[in-house]
Design an enzyme around this catalytic site. Sequence first.
Site, short mmCIF file in Angstrom:
data_model
loop_
_atom_site.label_atom_id
_atom_site.label_comp_id
_atom_site.label_asym_id
_atom_site.label_seq_id
_atom_site.Cartn_x
_atom_site.Cartn_y
_atom_site.Cartn_z
N SER A 1 12.09 -8.13 4.90
CA SER A 1 11.12 -7.60 5.87
C SER A 1 11.86 -6.95 7.04
O SER A 1 11.23 -6.46 7.97
CB SER A 1 10.20 -8.71 6.38
OG SER A 1 10.93 -9.80 6.88
N ASN B 1 9.15 -20.39 10.37
CA ASN B 1 7.68 -20.39 10.38
C ASN B 1 7.10 -20.41 11.80
O ASN B 1 6.18 -19.65 12.11
CB ASN B 1 7.15 -21.58 9.59
CG ASN B 1 7.61 -21.54 8.14
OD1 ASN B 1 8.17 -20.53 7.70
ND2 ASN B 1 7.38 -22.61 7.40
N HIS C 1 -31.45 10.70 14.62
CA HIS C 1 -31.40 11.28 13.26
C HIS C 1 -30.79 12.68 13.28
O HIS C 1 -31.09 13.50 12.41
CB HIS C 1 -32.79 11.35 12.62
CG HIS C 1 -33.59 10.11 12.75
ND1 HIS C 1 -33.62 9.11 11.80
CD2 HIS C 1 -34.39 9.66 13.77
CE1 HIS C 1 -34.40 8.12 12.20
NE2 HIS C 1 -34.88 8.42 13.41
N SER D 1 -5.63 28.43 11.15
CA SER D 1 -5.56 28.41 9.70
C SER D 1 -4.39 29.29 9.26
O SER D 1 -4.12 30.33 9.87
CB SER D 1 -6.86 28.95 9.12
OG SER D 1 -6.65 29.46 7.82
N LYS E 1 -9.81 31.37 12.65
CA LYS E 1 -10.12 29.96 12.77
C LYS E 1 -9.51 29.25 13.96
O LYS E 1 -8.40 29.54 14.38
CB LYS E 1 -9.66 29.23 11.50
CG LYS E 1 -10.43 29.65 10.27
CD LYS E 1 -11.72 28.90 10.12
CE LYS E 1 -11.42 27.58 9.47
NZ LYS E 1 -12.61 26.74 9.47
N GLU F 1 -10.55 15.35 14.01
CA GLU F 1 -10.66 15.00 12.59
C GLU F 1 -9.65 13.91 12.21
O GLU F 1 -9.94 13.01 11.42
CB GLU F 1 -10.43 16.23 11.72
CG GLU F 1 -11.55 17.23 11.78
CD GLU F 1 -11.19 18.51 11.06
OE1 GLU F 1 -11.65 18.71 9.94
OE2 GLU F 1 -10.40 19.31 11.62
N GLN G 1 3.87 -12.81 5.40
CA GLN G 1 4.78 -11.76 5.84
C GLN G 1 4.07 -10.40 5.81
O GLN G 1 4.48 -9.46 6.49
CB GLN G 1 6.02 -11.74 4.93
CG GLN G 1 7.03 -10.68 5.29
CD GLN G 1 8.34 -10.88 4.53
OE1 GLN G 1 9.04 -11.85 4.76
NE2 GLN G 1 8.64 -9.97 3.61
N LYS H 1 2.57 -8.05 9.12
CA LYS H 1 3.20 -7.18 10.11
C LYS H 1 2.89 -5.70 9.95
O LYS H 1 2.52 -5.03 10.92
CB LYS H 1 4.71 -7.41 10.11
CG LYS H 1 5.05 -8.66 10.89
CD LYS H 1 6.45 -9.15 10.61
CE LYS H 1 6.45 -10.65 10.60
NZ LYS H 1 5.80 -11.25 9.41
N1 ARG Z 1 9.99 -12.94 7.29
C1 ARG Z 1 9.09 -14.03 7.27
C2 ARG Z 1 7.69 -13.57 7.71
O1 ARG Z 1 7.60 -12.53 8.23
C3 ARG Z 1 9.54 -15.10 8.18
C4 ARG Z 1 9.18 -16.47 7.81
C5 ARG Z 1 9.82 -16.88 6.54
N2 ARG Z 1 9.70 -18.24 6.25
C6 ARG Z 1 9.97 -18.73 5.07
N3 ARG Z 1 9.88 -19.98 4.95
N4 ARG Z 1 10.27 -17.96 4.08
O2 ARG Z 1 6.70 -14.23 7.50
#
Ligand code: ARG
Length: 458
Positions: A23, A110, A156, A277, A283, A290, A322, A325
Amino acid sequence: MKKPWGGRFKEGTAKTLEEFSQSISFDRRLWQEDIEGSRAHAKMLCKQGIITEEELKQILKGLAEIEREIKEGKFQFKEELEDIHMNIERALIEKTGSAGAKIHTARSRNDQVATDLRLYLRKRVNELIELTEKLEKTLVNVAEKNIDTIMPGYTHLQKAQPVLLAHHLLAYAWMLERDRERLKEALKRLNLCPLGAGALAGSSLPIDRHYTAKELGFEEPIPNSMDAVSDRDFVLDVLYCGAMLMMHLSRLAEEIILWATDEFRFIELPDKFSTGSSMMPQKKNPDPAELIRGKTGRVYGNLLSMLTTMKGLPLTYNRDMQEDKEPVFDTIDTVIMSLRVITEMLPEIKFNKERMKEACGSGYITATDIAEYLVKKGVPFRNAHEITGKIVLYCIEKGKNLNELSIKELRKFSSKIEKDLYAILTPEGSIDSKSSYGSTSKKSVKEQIRMLRKRLKE
Ligand code: ARG
């Protein structure tokens, strides 16, 4: 490369898994918050006698170096180290040896990731609140300049009753007022500290979660360690606030698109915020509006995707999380960009006042005023509605406007009608005649501007 969990493993990780599970390509955005969190955690460990003053000094120095390297673009982010948390921890250990090896005491990724994300979102939500406020102010300013501009109000998408353009614009200001409240509400629930929850069950070490929470500017530590690591409501709150905000911007964008058509001609778009355009030389297209309308779809998708990710997850942390994000980063980036564009564009739009007023001349837009006139003369509303409906039908058949009927013609429908009726048959007269709270009268619009300005100052 040796993993932090290497002890239990005989074989290394497959390259495909490393590529799949990393990640770092997107959570590197959290580097500042990750360092902030580590600083607070280390200080707490020292205060509690879990690490020494000397170790704390080394850790803080190491973190400062890492911070500098990242800022200067010299830090080597490694995919094999999965995420921002392990990248920074590994770098710290390389710099400080055994001191750095103590930073993860009573901490898990965590509680760490939940802390980082809360810190990050706190900043960005504050940015969102500021930008929403700016757009709200802009709307109020443009409304104030158009306190005399008359236009048809629609239901409407059919002409309904004359309104002031200011009243129409202020309707959007009120939406944004609610958006700001919603964001502030999200901020309250966001500003709680998961750090020290550990992996899920807390720790047997004498940590002080209240201290860490305070150090990081959080309101208080989250009272349940399992909730602390498994809760993503705070992400969903932001995704929902973003979706709602975009829905409002998208409705405004849609009106801008509509009003800029040759059919409406209510507004002229600024060149700076229009595109041409590649083939059709004449245009001038409303692309920014949009795009706002279009991007709203993606922002809704982010909300739904995260709701779906969370729906079947057993407690506590699961790697599925994960996936929180990318959607939340995308929503925030998109909403911020959209707010900036529309706030810059809005004051540059030219309102075609003549044309807007002229549009009130058709569509029997003052018919409701005739009905209310009759009510004031003692006619029950349902009968007044019927009488006015017949007058409109007569006009359609004769090809006339309501204000073109003679008093003789009008009195054929009701003897209650007198010459004073004509005063409310003009769009101005209709608007001036409104007396209820929150109506489109000039007095009510001025009162709304006063109310909104007061809230904007708070
Ligand atoms: N990269 C993980 C996330 O974004 C971090 C936590 C990972 N924890 C684990 N026990 N694999 O959630």
